[in-house]
Motif scaffolding. Sequence first.
Motif, PDB file in Angstrom:
ATOM      1  N   PRO A 178       0.837  -1.200   0.000  1.00  0.00           N
ATOM      2  CA  PRO A 178       0.000   0.000   0.000  1.00  0.00           C
ATOM      3  C   PRO A 178       0.871   1.249   0.000  1.00  0.00           C
ATOM      4  CG  PRO A 178      -0.730  -1.567   1.666  1.00  0.00           C
ATOM      5  CD  PRO A 178       0.574  -2.073   1.156  1.00  0.00           C
ATOM      6  N   CYS A 179       0.450   2.255  -0.743  1.00  0.00           N
ATOM      7  CA  CYS A 179       1.287   3.454  -0.832  1.00  0.00           C
ATOM      8  C   CYS A 179       0.436   4.690  -1.094  1.00  0.00           C
ATOM      9  CB  CYS A 179       2.344   3.294  -1.919  1.00  0.00           C
ATOM     10  SG  CYS A 179       1.682   3.140  -3.588  1.00  0.00           S
ATOM     11  N   THR A 180       1.017   5.834  -0.789  1.00  0.00           N
ATOM     12  CA  THR A 180       0.411   7.133  -1.039  1.00  0.00           C
ATOM     13  C   THR A 180       1.404   7.974  -1.819  1.00  0.00           C
ATOM     14  OG1 THR A 180      -0.841   7.029   1.030  1.00  0.00           O
ATOM     15  CG2 THR A 180      -0.591   9.192   0.006  1.00  0.00           C
ATOM     16  N   VAL A 181       1.007   8.455  -2.969  1.00  0.00           N
ATOM     17  CA  VAL A 181       1.899   9.281  -3.799  1.00  0.00           C
ATOM     18  C   VAL A 181       1.988  10.668  -3.172  1.00  0.00           C
ATOM     19  CG1 VAL A 181       2.240  10.318  -6.059  1.00  0.00           C
ATOM     20  CG2 VAL A 181       1.371   7.977  -5.885  1.00  0.00           C
ATOM     21  N   LEU A 182       3.209  11.083  -2.853  1.00  0.00           N
ATOM     22  CA  LEU A 182       3.420  12.351  -2.160  1.00  0.00           C
ATOM     23  C   LEU A 182       3.805  13.483  -3.101  1.00  0.00           C
ATOM     24  CD1 LEU A 182       5.415  11.009   0.927  1.00  0.00           C
ATOM     25  CD2 LEU A 182       2.956  11.454   0.750  1.00  0.00           C
ATOM     26  N   SER A 183       4.613  13.177  -4.092  1.00  0.00           N
ATOM     27  CA  SER A 183       5.060  14.241  -4.996  1.00  0.00           C
ATOM     28  C   SER A 183       5.412  13.669  -6.355  1.00  0.00           C
ATOM     29  CB  SER A 183       6.264  14.981  -4.401  1.00  0.00           C
ATOM     30  OG  SER A 183       7.374  14.105  -4.263  1.00  0.00           O
ATOM     31  N   ARG A 184       5.468  14.555  -7.328  1.00  0.00           N
ATOM     32  CA  ARG A 184       5.806  14.184  -8.706  1.00  0.00           C
ATOM     33  C   ARG A 184       6.713  15.264  -9.273  1.00  0.00           C
ATOM     34  NH1 ARG A 184       1.113  14.364 -10.364  1.00  0.00           N
ATOM     35  NH2 ARG A 184       1.170  16.471 -11.225  1.00  0.00           N
ATOM     36  N   GLU A 185       7.784  14.827  -9.915  1.00  0.00           N
ATOM     37  CA  GLU A 185       8.731  15.771 -10.505  1.00  0.00           C
ATOM     38  C   GLU A 185       9.063  15.326 -11.924  1.00  0.00           C
ATOM     39  OE1 GLU A 185      13.183  17.675  -9.600  1.00  0.00           O
ATOM     40  OE2 GLU A 185      12.414  15.974  -8.424  1.00  0.00           O
ATOM     41  N   ASN A 186       8.988  16.267 -12.863  1.00  0.00           N
ATOM     42  CA  ASN A 186       9.299  15.967 -14.249  1.00  0.00           C
ATOM     43  C   ASN A 186      10.750  16.341 -14.531  1.00  0.00           C
ATOM     44  OD1 ASN A 186       9.467  16.648 -17.316  1.00  0.00           O
ATOM     45  ND2 ASN A 186       7.572  15.449 -17.087  1.00  0.00           N
ATOM     46  N   ILE A 187      11.528  15.334 -14.902  1.00  0.00           N
ATOM     47  CA  ILE A 187      12.944  15.545 -15.210  1.00  0.00           C
ATOM     48  C   ILE A 187      13.194  15.094 -16.645  1.00  0.00           C
ATOM     49  CG2 ILE A 187      15.327  14.981 -14.600  1.00  0.00           C
ATOM     50  CD1 ILE A 187      14.356  14.398 -11.764  1.00  0.00           C
ATOM     51  N   GLU A 188      13.528  16.042 -17.503  1.00  0.00           N
ATOM     52  CA  GLU A 188      13.818  15.777 -18.912  1.00  0.00           C
ATOM     53  C   GLU A 188      12.696  14.989 -19.575  1.00  0.00           C
ATOM     54  OE1 GLU A 188      17.638  13.947 -19.185  1.00  0.00           O
ATOM     55  OE2 GLU A 188      18.704  15.752 -18.510  1.00  0.00           O
ATOM     56  N   GLY A 189      11.446  15.415 -19.299  1.00  0.00           N
ATOM     57  CA  GLY A 189      10.294  14.827 -19.956  1.00  0.00           C
ATOM     58  C   GLY A 189       9.757  13.559 -19.324  1.00  0.00           C
ATOM     59  N   MET A 190      10.331  13.100 -18.226  1.00  0.00           N
ATOM     60  CA  MET A 190       9.868  11.883 -17.564  1.00  0.00           C
ATOM     61  C   MET A 190       9.452  12.197 -16.135  1.00  0.00           C
ATOM     62  SD  MET A 190      11.756   8.190 -17.226  1.00  0.00           S
ATOM     63  CE  MET A 190      10.950   6.809 -16.425  1.00  0.00           C
ATOM     64  N   ASP A 191       8.291  11.661 -15.725  1.00  0.00           N
ATOM     65  CA  ASP A 191       7.791  11.903 -14.371  1.00  0.00           C
ATOM     66  C   ASP A 191       8.390  10.903 -13.387  1.00  0.00           C
ATOM     67  OD1 ASP A 191       6.001  14.081 -14.839  1.00  0.00           O
ATOM     68  OD2 ASP A 191       4.641  12.677 -15.832  1.00  0.00           O
ATOM     69  N   TRP A 192       8.847  11.451 -12.247  1.00  0.00           N
ATOM     70  CA  TRP A 192       9.382  10.629 -11.162  1.00  0.00           C
ATOM     71  C   TRP A 192       8.568  10.921  -9.906  1.00  0.00           C
ATOM     72  CZ3 TRP A 192      13.186   7.179 -12.322  1.00  0.00           C
ATOM     73  CH2 TRP A 192      13.855   7.380 -13.537  1.00  0.00           C
ATOM     74  N   TYR A 193       8.243   9.868  -9.158  1.00  0.00           N
ATOM     75  CA  TYR A 193       7.356  10.001  -8.009  1.00  0.00           C
ATOM     76  C   TYR A 193       8.076   9.678  -6.701  1.00  0.00           C
ATOM     77  CZ  TYR A 193       3.575   9.957 -11.447  1.00  0.00           C
ATOM     78  OH  TYR A 193       2.743  10.254 -12.502  1.00  0.00           O
ATOM     79  N   SER A 194       7.614  10.348  -5.645  1.00  0.00           N
ATOM     80  CA  SER A 194       7.977   9.968  -4.272  1.00  0.00           C
ATOM     81  C   SER A 194       6.699   9.507  -3.583  1.00  0.00           C
ATOM     82  CB  SER A 194       8.577  11.146  -3.505  1.00  0.00           C
ATOM     83  OG  SER A 194       9.816  11.520  -4.075  1.00  0.00           O
ATOM     84  N   ALA A 195       6.820   8.454  -2.789  1.00  0.00           N
ATOM     85  CA  ALA A 195       5.616   7.893  -2.169  1.00  0.00           C
ATOM     86  C   ALA A 195       5.915   7.373  -0.775  1.00  0.00           C
ATOM     87  CB  ALA A 195       5.053   6.760  -3.027  1.00  0.00           C
ATOM     88  N   GLN A 196       4.887   7.405   0.060  1.00  0.00           N
ATOM     89  CA  GLN A 196       4.946   6.725   1.353  1.00  0.00           C
ATOM     90  C   GLN A 196       4.488   5.290   1.111  1.00  0.00           C
ATOM     91  OE1 GLN A 196       1.626   6.632   3.999  1.00  0.00           O
ATOM     92  NE2 GLN A 196       2.825   7.519   5.668  1.00  0.00           N
ATOM     93  N   VAL A 197       5.368   4.325   1.363  1.00  0.00           N
ATOM     94  CA  VAL A 197       5.059   2.910   1.169  1.00  0.00           C
ATOM     95  C   VAL A 197       4.974   2.255   2.538  1.00  0.00           C
ATOM     96  CG1 VAL A 197       5.810   0.739   0.137  1.00  0.00           C
ATOM     97  CG2 VAL A 197       6.208   2.890  -1.074  1.00  0.00           C
ATOM     98  N   VAL A 198       3.891   1.518   2.779  1.00  0.00           N
ATOM     99  CA  VAL A 198       3.634   0.952   4.096  1.00  0.00           C
ATOM    100  C   VAL A 198       4.013  -0.528   4.104  1.00  0.00           C
ATOM    101  CG1 VAL A 198       1.936   0.554   5.908  1.00  0.00           C
ATOM    102  CG2 VAL A 198       1.736   2.561   4.411  1.00  0.00           C
TER     103      VAL A 198
END
Length: 281
Positions: A178-198
């Motif tokens: 289970p996880c909650t997506v915390l943030s999204r960052e676009n780097i050189e056209g690709m999205d990268w995510y940070s998430a809280q993973v339980v």
Amino acid sequence: SVNFINHGSLEESNAEIRWSGFPYHKAEWLDVTIDDMKAKLKTGLLFDIVATRDIRRGEEILFYYGKEWEDEWDEHVKEWGSMKEEVEDVNDYQPIVNLTERLGIPTTNDLNQLERNSIIRTKDEQATDPYPPHITTLCRFKIPKDCISFTHIHPAHSTELHCQSRWRVTYDEKDLFPCTVLSRENIEGMDWYSAQVVEAPKKRKEDSTYHLVEYMTRDAIMFVDRPYSKDQYARGVFRQAIGLPDGIMPSHWLDLDGDEDETGEDNASIEPVEDNETADN
């Protein structure tokens, strides 16, 4: 799929359960005692759903669930009105979104199509643009051997976190959490995510570890139905075991309610078991 074969009355049914003729069916197991069967720790006995008459193209396949199931269903239908009123009086009752009410709402299959949903909304974005309440997210995450301590509330996310790690590629189904997506960052056209993973132990949920996982790709995150959110889990839903046809079980497996004599032999009379293969309708 056999899971979706509905009940039909004795007159309506056009199929029945029989012991399988498939090579992997271990017919010799039917000769062992019930205690020996209990000791077996692997699959060996198989059922087939076999047509009892010709079935036309487009005709629904039905088999008889048994008299006990039929009687319980008739009783359920009679009591449905009063049952519904009783459930609606429960203050903490949360209605489950049934199949009809979900029409027009994106399903998990829809949301998991990467080409149609290339971006996943973050926790903050969902505050104003939420996903359907019966849908949640799982993340593919390989638990690291060592936890880089992160024992405080992340100021940017107001989320409890214990360990911090960088995402590593994994497609093992055991690595879904289970996880909650915390943030999204676009780097050189690709999205990268940070998430809280339980990471939650099965026995003690309160001992869960909350990981901050960074640089996750879109395909590391998938949508699933929340546990117990489908309408079959609603209060008042009909639940009844489907019975097996008379005569399908070996007589020495049956509880005949007979008296045993001093030698331990059962004195109850045993009716011969009819062979379903030769009793074709």
